[in-house]
Design an enzyme around this catalytic site. Sequence first.
Site, short mmCIF file in Angstrom:
data_model
loop_
_atom_site.label_atom_id
_atom_site.label_comp_id
_atom_site.label_asym_id
_atom_site.label_seq_id
_atom_site.Cartn_x
_atom_site.Cartn_y
_atom_site.Cartn_z
NE ARG A 74 -3.65 -2.32 0.03
CZ ARG A 74 -3.54 -3.16 -0.99
NH1 ARG A 74 -2.68 -2.93 -1.96
NH2 ARG A 74 -4.26 -4.24 -1.07
CB CYS A 75 0.00 4.63 -1.09
SG CYS A 75 0.74 6.13 -1.72
N PRO A 76 2.77 4.42 0.89
CG PRO A 76 4.53 5.62 1.94
CD PRO A 76 3.23 4.87 2.22
CG ASP B 19 -2.35 1.86 -2.79
OD1 ASP B 19 -3.17 1.74 -1.87
OD2 ASP B 19 -1.79 2.94 -3.09
#
Length: 77
Positions: A10-12, A37
Amino acid sequence: MEHLDLTSYRCPEPLIMVKLWLRQAKTGQSLAISLSDPGSRRDIPAYLTRLGHCILSAEQTPSHLHLQFTVGEPSCC
């Protein structure tokens, strides 16, 4: 061509992993990326384009993005 499967991140984290790969990459080298994501699917192509890398292909489904690009070769597009 190398492949990074970043679908479980997932981000980042996906962007950080792409940046780390780019640090060791040479002009003309290609990479395929798989992303799930939503933020990363939007941000990573924009980031690569802004840096001047050539996006060779981008296949989008409702849940994934499969992207291929070449380092530092915007003229190949």
